[in-house]
Design a protein around this motif. Structure first.
Motif, mmCIF file in Angstrom:
data_model
loop_
_atom_site.group_PDB
_atom_site.id
_atom_site.type_symbol
_atom_site.label_atom_id
_atom_site.label_comp_id
_atom_site.label_asym_id
_atom_site.label_seq_id
_atom_site.Cartn_x
_atom_site.Cartn_y
_atom_site.Cartn_z
ATOM 1 N N SER A 142 21.707 26.948 38.215
ATOM 2 C CA SER A 142 21.339 28.120 38.920
ATOM 3 C C SER A 142 21.963 29.492 38.171
ATOM 4 O O SER A 142 21.428 30.414 38.119
ATOM 5 C CB SER A 142 22.062 28.099 40.042
ATOM 6 O OG SER A 142 23.621 27.848 40.164
ATOM 7 N N ILE A 143 23.016 29.424 37.272
ATOM 8 C CA ILE A 143 23.782 30.424 36.665
ATOM 9 C C ILE A 143 22.786 30.669 35.312
ATOM 10 O O ILE A 143 22.391 31.758 35.074
ATOM 11 C CB ILE A 143 25.277 30.016 36.100
ATOM 12 C CG1 ILE A 143 26.034 29.750 37.467
ATOM 13 C CG2 ILE A 143 25.681 31.198 35.211
ATOM 14 C CD1 ILE A 143 27.462 29.599 36.947
ATOM 15 N N ALA A 144 22.402 29.811 34.776
ATOM 16 C CA ALA A 144 21.346 29.843 33.758
ATOM 17 C C ALA A 144 20.272 30.588 34.100
ATOM 18 O O ALA A 144 19.560 31.240 33.447
ATOM 19 C CB ALA A 144 21.143 28.518 32.844
ATOM 20 N N ARG A 145 19.817 30.091 35.327
ATOM 21 C CA ARG A 145 18.407 30.507 35.886
ATOM 22 C C ARG A 145 18.483 31.861 35.922
ATOM 23 O O ARG A 145 17.725 33.056 35.989
ATOM 24 C CB ARG A 145 18.187 30.080 37.057
ATOM 25 C CG ARG A 145 16.829 30.368 37.832
ATOM 26 C CD ARG A 145 16.696 29.464 39.312
ATOM 27 N NE ARG A 145 15.517 30.307 39.707
ATOM 28 C CZ ARG A 145 15.328 31.512 40.415
ATOM 29 N NH1 ARG A 145 16.552 32.244 40.535
ATOM 30 N NH2 ARG A 145 14.214 31.846 41.043
ATOM 31 N N TRP A 146 19.801 32.354 36.814
ATOM 32 C CA TRP A 146 20.059 33.719 37.060
ATOM 33 C C TRP A 146 19.860 34.788 36.012
ATOM 34 O O TRP A 146 19.512 35.871 35.902
ATOM 35 C CB TRP A 146 21.302 33.999 38.073
ATOM 36 C CG TRP A 146 21.795 35.291 38.184
ATOM 37 C CD1 TRP A 146 21.271 36.092 39.291
ATOM 38 C CD2 TRP A 146 22.442 36.087 37.434
ATOM 39 N NE1 TRP A 146 21.927 37.360 39.261
ATOM 40 C CE2 TRP A 146 22.557 37.514 38.154
ATOM 41 C CE3 TRP A 146 23.133 35.960 36.146
ATOM 42 C CZ2 TRP A 146 23.193 38.576 37.586
ATOM 43 C CZ3 TRP A 146 24.028 37.120 35.901
ATOM 44 C CH2 TRP A 146 24.105 38.343 36.409
ATOM 45 N N GLY A 147 20.644 34.042 34.862
ATOM 46 C CA GLY A 147 20.851 35.006 33.518
ATOM 47 C C GLY A 147 19.704 35.219 32.867
ATOM 48 O O GLY A 147 19.366 36.236 32.313
ATOM 49 N N HIS A 148 18.916 34.004 32.888
ATOM 50 C CA HIS A 148 17.720 34.109 32.052
ATOM 51 C C HIS A 148 16.403 35.054 32.677
ATOM 52 O O HIS A 148 16.071 35.892 32.071
ATOM 53 C CB HIS A 148 16.906 32.823 31.864
ATOM 54 C CG HIS A 148 15.805 32.642 31.114
ATOM 55 N ND1 HIS A 148 14.975 31.484 30.983
ATOM 56 C CD2 HIS A 148 15.284 33.468 30.024
ATOM 57 C CE1 HIS A 148 13.870 31.966 30.318
ATOM 58 N NE2 HIS A 148 14.135 32.865 29.778
ATOM 59 N N ILE A 149 16.436 34.885 34.145
ATOM 60 C CA ILE A 149 15.600 35.712 34.635
ATOM 61 C C ILE A 149 15.707 37.230 34.580
ATOM 62 O O ILE A 149 14.816 37.979 34.432
ATOM 63 C CB ILE A 149 15.388 35.182 36.196
ATOM 64 C CG1 ILE A 149 14.689 33.853 36.015
ATOM 65 C CG2 ILE A 149 14.324 36.164 36.944
ATOM 66 C CD1 ILE A 149 13.305 33.784 35.256
ATOM 67 N N ASN A 150 16.949 37.561 34.761
ATOM 68 C CA ASN A 150 17.401 38.812 34.736
ATOM 69 C C ASN A 150 17.370 39.452 33.432
ATOM 70 O O ASN A 150 16.756 40.599 33.375
ATOM 71 C CB ASN A 150 18.905 39.210 35.582
ATOM 72 C CG ASN A 150 19.055 38.968 36.797
ATOM 73 O OD1 ASN A 150 18.788 40.095 37.524
ATOM 74 N ND2 ASN A 150 19.474 37.692 37.241
ATOM 75 N N ILE A 151 17.757 38.809 32.265
ATOM 76 C CA ILE A 151 17.395 39.437 31.121
ATOM 77 C C ILE A 151 15.983 39.360 30.827
ATOM 78 O O ILE A 151 15.438 40.832 30.205
ATOM 79 C CB ILE A 151 17.973 38.296 29.867
ATOM 80 C CG1 ILE A 151 19.558 38.448 29.968
ATOM 81 C CG2 ILE A 151 17.682 38.627 28.738
ATOM 82 C CD1 ILE A 151 20.127 37.300 29.256
ATOM 83 N N MET A 152 15.229 38.556 31.463
ATOM 84 C CA MET A 152 13.737 38.845 31.043
ATOM 85 C C MET A 152 13.081 39.863 32.062
ATOM 86 O O MET A 152 12.400 40.722 31.356
ATOM 87 C CB MET A 152 12.998 37.437 31.457
ATOM 88 C CG MET A 152 13.319 36.254 30.787
ATOM 89 S SD MET A 152 12.390 36.003 29.236
ATOM 90 C CE MET A 152 10.886 35.521 29.884
ATOM 91 N N LYS A 153 13.576 40.181 33.065
ATOM 92 C CA LYS A 153 13.060 41.260 33.833
ATOM 93 C C LYS A 153 13.713 42.668 33.216
ATOM 94 O O LYS A 153 12.698 43.580 33.246
ATOM 95 C CB LYS A 153 13.658 41.120 35.298
ATOM 96 C CG LYS A 153 13.047 40.065 36.044
ATOM 97 C CD LYS A 153 13.539 40.183 37.563
ATOM 98 C CE LYS A 153 12.970 39.216 38.342
ATOM 99 N NZ LYS A 153 13.520 39.131 39.696
ATOM 100 N N VAL A 154 15.030 42.610 32.811
ATOM 101 C CA VAL A 154 15.294 44.003 32.168
ATOM 102 C C VAL A 154 14.481 44.414 30.936
ATOM 103 O O VAL A 154 14.046 45.421 30.582
ATOM 104 C CB VAL A 154 16.720 43.872 31.905
ATOM 105 C CG1 VAL A 154 17.241 45.103 31.061
ATOM 106 C CG2 VAL A 154 17.581 44.044 33.296
#
Length: 803
Positions: free
Chosen positions: A120-132
């Motif tokens: 879940s941490i990897a998911r949170w980091g990846h998605i937020n980086i992609m959104k930014v």
């Protein structure tokens, strides 16, 4: 002041005067360098030509080129370099040893993506980086105001005219989702809503915005009299694989749809949703029993988030159907009546990755009624490949077997020289696993394979829908000298391949260089064009050429029988057709000028000129340098290995990564020995047909040669009581038996340990003593005859002069 003395005792003035007389130089005007003669009778002395006093820079320049001073200094530099290098080696030795120990771990860094990426941490980091990062690439047109990295609202692909369409939806930085919509039949227009099926969902907010925008632009005009219908009814989400950029928005979207449908007014006419004609054995309630009447489809071993329908290779997705009572009749909007979506397993990028093949016809087990079905005059195939296949490239094989550096010939071409027919083949590792997945998609998309479940379209009517907009970058890499391999260099290919790739790159680069909010997608891509511009498909074609060479060699030297003339297959050589969807068409100027001159002079009529012009680009399909093996020679052990490798890649279906995955996904199981890989005859024939090589056997059709090889391979083993092939369909045969018949490679193959253990490794290939490969006295060589005449070559004319 007394005059200075020289070393010989003479006055310096006397010496200088002698220099002056000898060299013809006026020392009093040395700065003007008044030269009286153009040569010297003895070596001039530099000190005699200097004008004192010297500036600091002049003195340093003189010292810099003075041998007496600089020679000792150069020796000092050499000694210092040696001492420094030795000290550096002593200091780097621990680091070197540490690198050796860490190398096996670094080669397995893909395990991080396979196992820790799901956290879940990897998911949170990846998605937020992609959104930014995606916000920088997202623009909006003033008229539509839809977010995304590309303007897609005006792009709609027709699957079934008047019924089924595909809308691309941009997500994140370069992700692409696809919305498949099914309009109701004519009698139900305005009464039943438009059905929707979504392929991949990374950003739920963008998907919802595009659902509303697409409905308003294309379909709201049909529901002006029915205020109960407010948009597209989305009832299925198909996930190609589990990575977060393809699934992160699934949960929020399902929750949103559930809340919306639970809060709908009960005063509306009841519209039922089920699996329609795909139902059976309880499947009609498939949609009714799930939250929000939405099914989330994913590979059975892929662990897709929120998945509630786990599919396996070869099955057809049960599509949604909306129905309602209208008086005495029942109205239906059944997607199963017009299209079908087949699942193709491609375990490489992830262990459960799938490709969804949408065809403009019902599934084989569904008989569409005349009322609900559409009259489709021709069949099309639309491939949603996710990260398995991109336009111009492929996804990284994160979860395939580990590829050793000595097995990757694209990066290490020298390693190929040590290969022979006895070498180990690992088709489930690295790039070979990707190649087998490409071959599987190519053959499943065609109308020849598999024969029992596909009568679909050819590559000309097949479109590719990748999960990312990587086209421009992937095509640009093919022109980078650092990434071009020797085997895949442009000079080894036909000019048409280079120009088609360059044309596709220029087109895609133009679309992606448009201003923000106006960028256009480069997809979908016709599969026949992809076979030209994608290096992975070009590699498959080279594999097919290796296979043809191996078959012809075996038929000439190793076959015990000949194909009777009366039993030979009739075939028509394939002709190259001009691509109608190409933006640019490249021809040879001399050929075009000849046609223009003949047309102006009246030698040919306009119709003949048009026919000749239409055939001009096919001439670029011919290689500029012709290659063929040297006559009366046998191929090298390397080429024997390439023939066996080609048969493995093209003739066997992709295998699951584990035995349990194979059983769950209905795929081939991994084998412990290369000889146990099952090769399909029909698959090989279909592969050669796709690459236009099936008629390359001269007077004997290659299909007949393959059939003869299958027959002789079985005849050699019918006397065995434990014949494992006796219970298997005649289409399949083990690779070990084919190797024995074709090249005489012994069946008693050593283990993988003895093949790679230095003390146990065999220096020579192990061929059967009675094999034609060992008994034939012909010379074995790597050589090729190359034919190139610079006087007739259209690229070299004018460089050499004629006598």
């Amino acid at each position: 002041m007394s005059p200075q003395k020289s070393k010989g005792g003479e006055d310096l003035e006397v010496v200088l005067e002698a220099e002056k007389a000898t060299n013809g130089v006026d020392l009093n005007n040395a700065g003007a360098t008044s030269i009286k003669t153009t040569y010297y009778t003895r070596q001039p002395k530099r000190s005699s030509f200097l004008k004192y006093p010297l500036t600091l820079s002049q003195r340093i320049r003189e010292y810099r080129h003075n041998r007496c001073i600089m020679a000792p200094l150069a020796y000092t530099v050499i000694i210092a370099l040696i001492v420094t290098a030795f000290v550096g080696l002593l200091l780097a030795l621990p680091q070197f040893l540490l690198g050796i120990l860490l190398a096996p771990l670094l080669r397995r860094q893909k395990w991080i993506v396979q196992f820790l990426y799901q956290n879940s941490i990897a998911r949170w980091g990846h998605i937020n980086i992609m959104k930014v990062a995606g916000k920088k690439n997202q623009g909006a047109t003033k008229s539509e105001e839809l977010p995304g990295h590309s303007q897609t609202i005006n792009q709609r692909i027709t699957v079934v005219p008047g019924r089924v369409y595909i809308h691309p939806i941009p997500q994140f930085i370069d992700n692409i989702a696809y919305l498949i919509v099914s309009c109701p039949p004519r009698e139900a227009v305005g009464k039943l809503p438009v059905l929707g099926v979504l392929v991949d969902c990374g950003e739920d907010a963008i998907v919802k915005a595009h659902l509303e925008g697409i409905y308003k632009k294309y379909y709201a005009c049909f529901y002006t009299q029915n205020k109960d219908i407010e948009g597209i009814e989305l009832h299925a989400i198909l996930c190609t694989h589990r990575h977060h950029d393809h699934t992160a928005g699934v949960g929020a979207l399902v929750k949103e749809l559930t809340m919306k449908r639970n809060g709908e007014s009960k005063a509306k006419k009841p519209i039922l949703v089920n699996a329609g004609r795909s139902g059976g054995d309880g499947q009609p309630k498939l949609y009714e029993e799930n939250q929000g009447n939405v099914i989330v489809v994913g590979g059975a071993v892929e662990q897709v988030p929120y998945c509630n329908l786990y599919v396996q290779n070869g099955c057809f997705v049960p599509l949604p159907c909306l129905s309602m009572r209208d008086g005495d009749t029942t109205l239906e909007n059944d997607m199963n009546a017009t299209i079908s979506i087949e699942v193709i397993g491609v375990p490489s990028h992830t262990r459960g990755s799938v490709v969804f093949a949408l065809r403009s016809r019902p599934a084989p087990d569904i008989i569409s009624s005349s009322a609900g079905g559409a009259n489709v005059s021709h069949s099309q195939t639309h491939l949603f490949t996710g990260d398995a296949i991109f336009t111009g490239g492929a996804g990284a094989p994160f979860e395939a077997d580990l590829e050793r550096s000595r097995d990757n010939f694209l990066k290490n071409p020298k390693k190929l020289k040590s290969k022979n027919g006895n070498s180990l083949i690992r088709p489930q590792a690295g790039s070979l696993s990707t190649e087998r997945c490409f071959a599987e998609v190519l053959l499943r998309a065609s109308d020849q394979y598999p024969l029992e479940s596909s009568s679909g379209s050819s590559t000309e009517t097949t479109l590719l829908y990748p999960g990312h907009e990587y086209t421009t970058d992937l095509l640009m890499r093919q022109f980078d000298q650092k990434t071009i391999t020797q085997d895949g260099h442009w000079v080894r290919m036909a000019p048409s391949t280079f120009f088609e790739t360059a044309s596709h790159y220029l087109t895609s680069a133009h679309r992606r260089a448009l201003p923000q909010g106006q960028k256009l997608l480069t997809i979908p891509t016709p599969l026949d064009k992809e076979m030209i511009v994608n290096p992975n498909f070009r590699t498959l074609k080279r594999r097919a050429e290796h296979l043809v060479n191996a078959l012809l060699l075996w038929y000439e030297f190793g076959a015990e029988n000949r194909v009777p003339a009366e039993n030979r297959s009739m075939f028509t050589p394939t002709t190259n057709k001009r691509r109608k969807d190409s933006i640019f068409t490249t021809v040879y100027s001399d050929d075009l000028n000849t046609i223009l001159q003949d047309l102006r002079s009246g030698k040919i009529d306009p119709v003949s000129a048009a026919d000749q012009i239409e055939a001009l680009d096919s001439k670029l399909d011919e290689n500029l340098i012709a290659r063929r093996p040297i006559p009366s020679t046998l191929p090298s052990h390397k080429n024997v290995y390439l023939g066996i490798l080609a048969m493995t890649v093209l003739g066997s279906a992709p295998a699951a990564v584990t035995l349990s995955d194979a059983n769950i996904m209905n795929m081939a199981a991994p084998v412990e020995s290369t000889d146990e890989i099952l090769i399909s005859k029909s698959r090989l024939i279909s592969a050669l047909r796709q690459f236009g090589l099936l008629s390359g056997g001269g007077s004997v059709h290659l299909e007949d040669i393959i059939t003869l090889l299958w027959d002789e391979s079985r005849l050699d083993n019918k006397s065995k009581e434990d014949d494992v092939e006796s219970s298997i369909d005649n289409d399949l045969i083990e690779l070990g038996l084919l190797k024995l018949s074709m090249f005489g490679v012994a069946l008693n193959q050593p283990s993988w340990f003895s093949k790679y253990c230095v003390p146990c490794i065999q220096p020579k290939p192990d061929y059967d003593e009675n094999s034609w490969v060992t008994t034939c006295k012909l010379k074995r060589t790597n050589g090729e005859l190359q034919k190139h005449d610079p006087k007739t070559c259209l690229l070299c004319q004018g460089v050499v002069s004629s006598p």
